[in-house]
Design a protein around this motif. Structure first.
Motif, PDB file in Angstrom:
ATOM      1  N   LEU A 257       0.846  -1.191   0.000  1.00 35.48           N
ATOM      2  CA  LEU A 257       0.000   0.000   0.000  1.00 35.48           C
ATOM      3  C   LEU A 257       0.884   1.244   0.000  1.00 35.48           C
ATOM      4  O   LEU A 257       1.784   1.377   0.838  1.00 35.48           O
ATOM      5  N   VAL A 258       0.629   2.141  -0.944  1.00 30.40           N
ATOM      6  CA  VAL A 258       1.367   3.393  -1.024  1.00 30.40           C
ATOM      7  C   VAL A 258       0.386   4.532  -1.258  1.00 30.40           C
ATOM      8  O   VAL A 258      -0.683   4.332  -1.838  1.00 30.40           O
ATOM      9  N   MET A 259       0.745   5.712  -0.787  1.00 32.50           N
ATOM     10  CA  MET A 259      -0.096   6.888  -0.977  1.00 32.50           C
ATOM     11  C   MET A 259       0.511   7.752  -2.067  1.00 32.50           C
ATOM     12  O   MET A 259       1.679   8.133  -1.990  1.00 32.50           O
ATOM     13  N   ARG A 260      -0.281   8.052  -3.102  1.00 33.26           N
ATOM     14  CA  ARG A 260       0.171   8.905  -4.188  1.00 33.26           C
ATOM     15  C   ARG A 260      -0.892   9.953  -4.486  1.00 33.26           C
ATOM     16  O   ARG A 260      -2.050   9.609  -4.739  1.00 33.26           O
ATOM     17  N   ASP A 261      -0.487  11.205  -4.446  1.00 35.97           N
ATOM     18  CA  ASP A 261      -1.414  12.312  -4.710  1.00 35.97           C
ATOM     19  C   ASP A 261      -2.659  12.244  -3.841  1.00 35.97           C
ATOM     20  O   ASP A 261      -3.764  12.573  -4.267  1.00 35.97           O
ATOM     21  N   GLY A 262      -2.466  11.793  -2.600  1.00 35.58           N
ATOM     22  CA  GLY A 262      -3.570  11.739  -1.663  1.00 35.58           C
ATOM     23  C   GLY A 262      -4.513  10.575  -1.860  1.00 35.58           C
ATOM     24  O   GLY A 262      -5.560  10.511  -1.221  1.00 35.58           O
ATOM     25  N   VAL A 263      -4.156   9.623  -2.729  1.00 35.44           N
ATOM     26  CA  VAL A 263      -5.017   8.481  -3.011  1.00 35.44           C
ATOM     27  C   VAL A 263      -4.250   7.193  -2.710  1.00 35.44           C
ATOM     28  O   VAL A 263      -3.078   7.053  -3.095  1.00 35.44           O
ATOM     29  N   LEU A 264      -4.899   6.261  -2.046  1.00 35.37           N
ATOM     30  CA  LEU A 264      -4.272   4.991  -1.702  1.00 35.37           C
ATOM     31  C   LEU A 264      -4.140   4.121  -2.953  1.00 35.37           C
ATOM     32  O   LEU A 264      -5.088   3.965  -3.725  1.00 35.37           O
ATOM     33  N   HIS A 265      -2.940   3.564  -3.164  1.00 30.67           N
ATOM     34  CA  HIS A 265      -2.672   2.697  -4.311  1.00 30.67           C
ATOM     35  C   HIS A 265      -2.227   1.312  -3.841  1.00 30.67           C
ATOM     36  O   HIS A 265      -1.568   1.183  -2.801  1.00 30.67           O
ATOM     37  N   ALA A 266      -2.602   0.295  -4.594  1.00 28.36           N
ATOM     38  CA  ALA A 266      -2.207  -1.087  -4.309  1.00 28.36           C
ATOM     39  C   ALA A 266      -1.099  -1.487  -5.271  1.00 28.36           C
ATOM     40  O   ALA A 266      -1.281  -1.450  -6.496  1.00 28.36           O
ATOM     41  N   ASN A 267       0.042  -1.887  -4.716  1.00 25.65           N
ATOM     42  CA  ASN A 267       1.213  -2.233  -5.518  1.00 25.65           C
ATOM     43  C   ASN A 267       1.459  -3.744  -5.451  1.00 25.65           C
ATOM     44  O   ASN A 267       1.887  -4.258  -4.410  1.00 25.65           O
ATOM     45  N   PRO A 268       1.214  -4.472  -6.539  1.00 21.48           N
ATOM     46  CA  PRO A 268       1.440  -5.924  -6.523  1.00 21.48           C
ATOM     47  C   PRO A 268       2.886  -6.297  -6.212  1.00 21.48           C
ATOM     48  O   PRO A 268       3.160  -7.431  -5.795  1.00 21.48           O
ATOM     49  N   ALA A 269       3.805  -5.360  -6.395  1.00 24.32           N
ATOM     50  CA  ALA A 269       5.214  -5.637  -6.117  1.00 24.32           C
ATOM     51  C   ALA A 269       5.520  -5.635  -4.625  1.00 24.32           C
ATOM     52  O   ALA A 269       6.629  -5.977  -4.217  1.00 24.32           O
ATOM     53  N   GLY A 270       4.546  -5.234  -3.792  1.00 16.77           N
ATOM     54  CA  GLY A 270       4.739  -5.270  -2.352  1.00 16.77           C
ATOM     55  C   GLY A 270       5.035  -3.908  -1.764  1.00 16.77           C
ATOM     56  O   GLY A 270       5.066  -2.892  -2.460  1.00 16.77           O
ATOM     57  N   GLY A 271       5.253  -3.885  -0.447  1.00 16.42           N
ATOM     58  CA  GLY A 271       5.538  -2.646   0.254  1.00 16.42           C
ATOM     59  C   GLY A 271       5.588  -2.875   1.747  1.00 16.42           C
ATOM     60  O   GLY A 271       5.341  -3.993   2.227  1.00 16.42           O
ATOM     61  N   THR A 272       5.928  -1.844   2.523  1.00 14.98           N
ATOM     62  CA  THR A 272       6.034  -1.990   3.973  1.00 14.98           C
ATOM     63  C   THR A 272       4.672  -2.204   4.622  1.00 14.98           C
ATOM     64  O   THR A 272       4.543  -2.951   5.594  1.00 14.98           O
ATOM     65  N   ALA A 273       3.638  -1.556   4.100  1.00 13.64           N
ATOM     66  CA  ALA A 273       2.259  -1.805   4.535  1.00 13.64           C
ATOM     67  C   ALA A 273       1.604  -2.704   3.494  1.00 13.64           C
ATOM     68  O   ALA A 273       1.822  -2.539   2.290  1.00 13.64           O
ATOM     69  N   THR A 274       0.823  -3.675   3.955  1.00 15.20           N
ATOM     70  CA  THR A 274       0.242  -4.636   3.034  1.00 15.20           C
ATOM     71  C   THR A 274      -1.247  -4.830   3.280  1.00 15.20           C
ATOM     72  O   THR A 274      -1.776  -4.464   4.333  1.00 15.20           O
ATOM     73  N   ALA A 275      -1.908  -5.426   2.306  1.00 17.28           N
ATOM     74  CA  ALA A 275      -3.308  -5.822   2.411  1.00 17.28           C
ATOM     75  C   ALA A 275      -3.522  -6.980   1.446  1.00 17.28           C
ATOM     76  O   ALA A 275      -2.634  -7.312   0.653  1.00 17.28           O
ATOM     77  N   VAL A 276      -4.698  -7.581   1.509  1.00 19.68           N
ATOM     78  CA  VAL A 276      -5.046  -8.676   0.608  1.00 19.68           C
ATOM     79  C   VAL A 276      -6.218  -8.233  -0.242  1.00 19.68           C
ATOM     80  O   VAL A 276      -7.200  -7.685   0.272  1.00 19.68           O
ATOM     81  N   THR A 277      -6.126  -8.440  -1.547  1.00 23.00           N
ATOM     82  CA  THR A 277      -7.207  -8.017  -2.439  1.00 23.00           C
ATOM     83  C   THR A 277      -8.416  -8.937  -2.283  1.00 23.00           C
ATOM     84  O   THR A 277      -8.279 -10.155  -2.160  1.00 23.00           O
ATOM     85  N   VAL A 278      -9.603  -8.344  -2.284  1.00 24.04           N
ATOM     86  CA  VAL A 278     -10.836  -9.126  -2.211  1.00 24.04           C
ATOM     87  C   VAL A 278     -11.597  -9.060  -3.532  1.00 24.04           C
ATOM     88  O   VAL A 278     -12.668  -9.650  -3.660  1.00 24.04           O
ATOM     89  N   THR A 279     -11.044  -8.330  -4.484  1.00 24.58           N
ATOM     90  CA  THR A 279     -11.559  -8.317  -5.850  1.00 24.58           C
ATOM     91  C   THR A 279     -10.348  -8.329  -6.784  1.00 24.58           C
ATOM     92  O   THR A 279      -9.218  -8.136  -6.352  1.00 24.58           O
ATOM     93  N   SER A 280     -10.594  -8.554  -8.051  1.00 24.43           N
ATOM     94  CA  SER A 280      -9.536  -8.428  -9.054  1.00 24.43           C
ATOM     95  C   SER A 280      -9.687  -7.079  -9.751  1.00 24.43           C
ATOM     96  O   SER A 280     -10.753  -6.468  -9.706  1.00 24.43           O
ATOM     97  N   ALA A 281      -8.619  -6.606 -10.361  1.00 21.07           N
ATOM     98  CA  ALA A 281      -8.684  -5.307 -11.043  1.00 21.07           C
ATOM     99  C   ALA A 281      -7.565  -5.202 -12.062  1.00 21.07           C
ATOM    100  O   ALA A 281      -6.500  -5.815 -11.916  1.00 21.07           O
ATOM    101  N   GLU A 282      -7.828  -4.425 -13.104  1.00 23.44           N
ATOM    102  CA  GLU A 282      -6.790  -4.096 -14.067  1.00 23.44           C
ATOM    103  C   GLU A 282      -6.069  -2.842 -13.602  1.00 23.44           C
ATOM    104  O   GLU A 282      -6.551  -2.115 -12.727  1.00 23.44           O
ATOM    105  N   LYS A 283      -4.938  -2.584 -14.185  1.00 22.61           N
ATOM    106  CA  LYS A 283      -4.154  -1.412 -13.828  1.00 22.61           C
ATOM    107  C   LYS A 283      -5.008  -0.147 -13.956  1.00 22.61           C
ATOM    108  O   LYS A 283      -5.666   0.074 -14.966  1.00 22.61           O
ATOM    109  N   GLY A 284      -4.996   0.670 -12.902  1.00 25.85           N
ATOM    110  CA  GLY A 284      -5.758   1.919 -12.910  1.00 25.85           C
ATOM    111  C   GLY A 284      -7.160   1.799 -12.363  1.00 25.85           C
ATOM    112  O   GLY A 284      -7.813   2.813 -12.109  1.00 25.85           O
ATOM    113  N   GLU A 285      -7.646   0.568 -12.170  1.00 25.59           N
ATOM    114  CA  GLU A 285      -8.992   0.374 -11.625  1.00 25.59           C
ATOM    115  C   GLU A 285      -8.950   0.345 -10.097  1.00 25.59           C
ATOM    116  O   GLU A 285      -7.904   0.120  -9.492  1.00 25.59           O
ATOM    117  N   ALA A 286     -10.110   0.542  -9.492  1.00 23.11           N
ATOM    118  CA  ALA A 286     -10.231   0.407  -8.042  1.00 23.11           C
ATOM    119  C   ALA A 286     -10.299  -1.067  -7.683  1.00 23.11           C
ATOM    120  O   ALA A 286     -10.986  -1.851  -8.343  1.00 23.11           O
TER     121      ALA A 286
END
Length: 267
Positions: free
Chosen positions: A123-152
């Motif tokens: 999880l990363v914050m960019r321009d005030g919006v939370l983004h999900a990075n499949p490459a990982g990060g210090t904060a993490t979460a698990v996706t409960v839906t699938s999405a294409e790049k740029g989708e919620a």
């Protein structure tokens, strides 16, 4: 009395009979004194004979008083019983909302790349919006839906802290229309943040920003919206009519957002 306060189910939910008994008494209280057992049966989804049996039981328990020609009234004992069971239900629902539903809270983030359901993401914050990075990060979460790049994408099971700095809000006061001061529109461009937002609050502020040639990012700069932008790491220039400023600065203080009111001599 149920033990909802200790985490168990309240009495009225222990079995179908208890729940139906509670429903019947609620319907009698809502419809008294002229009570149609057929209407109650239709409302709660049982037979008229079942309602008749429950009504007889409630009368024998002293919770309902029977009159002539289908007239029934809930007694003081019946009201007390309803209140106690309703309090149990409310306590139980509060626990469900906080402990159960809260533990499976789902949020949304913008996918930085295509991602499948059930994938751990950073999880990363960019321009005030939370983004999900499949490459990982210090904060993490698990996706409960699938999405294409740029989708919620829906995310849950959060771990860690999203690393970002709180933004700063610069407040530029604008005199009211009855004031003799006529601000120079050029002052706006001098304070626009290099990377951030311009928000306006009040008609005079909007007129000044429009004359400066700057397009405001936030046309209706509410105190809540501006404070949230700062909390999410965005620098904000708030151009506000003077009588709007106390409300904004109070909210910024309450939200611990760094802010400063620019000197009115800047005009």
């Amino acid at each position: 009395m149920g033990d909802a306060a200790e985490g168990g189910s309240p009495d009225v939910l222990e079995n179908k009979r208890s729940a139906t008994r509670y429903q019947v008494l609620v319907e009698i209280a809502a419809r008294q004194p002229a009570v149609s057992q057929g209407e109650i049966a239709e409302t709660i989804g049982v037979t008229s004979q079942a309602v008749s049996d429950y009504v007889r039981d409630l009368v024998e328990a002293g919770y309902v008083e029977k009159g002539g020609r289908g007239r029934y009234e809930v007694t003081k004992e019946g009201v007390d019983w309803l209140i106690s069971r309703t309090d149990d239900l409310e306590t139980y629902l509060e626990r469900v909302n906080s402990d159960v539903l809260g533990s499976v809270e789902v949020d949304a983030a913008i996918a930085l790349d295509d991602v499948a359901e059930g994938r751990e993401v950073g999880l990363v914050m960019r321009d005030g919006v939370l983004h999900a990075n499949p490459a990982g990060g210090t904060a993490t979460a698990v996706t409960v839906t699938s999405a294409e790049k740029g989708e919620a994408v829906g995310i849950a099971d959060f771990e860690g802290v999203v690393d970002y700095d709180t933004g700063t809000v610069s407040v530029l006061p604008v005199p009211t229309v009855t004031d003799d001061d006529r601000p120079d529109p050029d002052v706006i461009s001098a304070h626009v943040p290099d990377e951030g937002l311009v928000a306006v609050a009040g008609t005079e502020a909007y007129a000044l920003v429009s004359r400066s040639g700057v397009d405001p990012d936030i046309r209706f700069g509410t105190a809540e919206g501006v404070a949230e932008a700062g909390m999410l790491g965005l620098d904000v220039l708030l151009v506000a009519v003077t009588d709007e400023i106390p409300r904004h600065t109070s909210k910024l203080r309450d939200s611990n957002v760094p802010h400063r009111v620019l000197d009115s001599d800047a005009f």
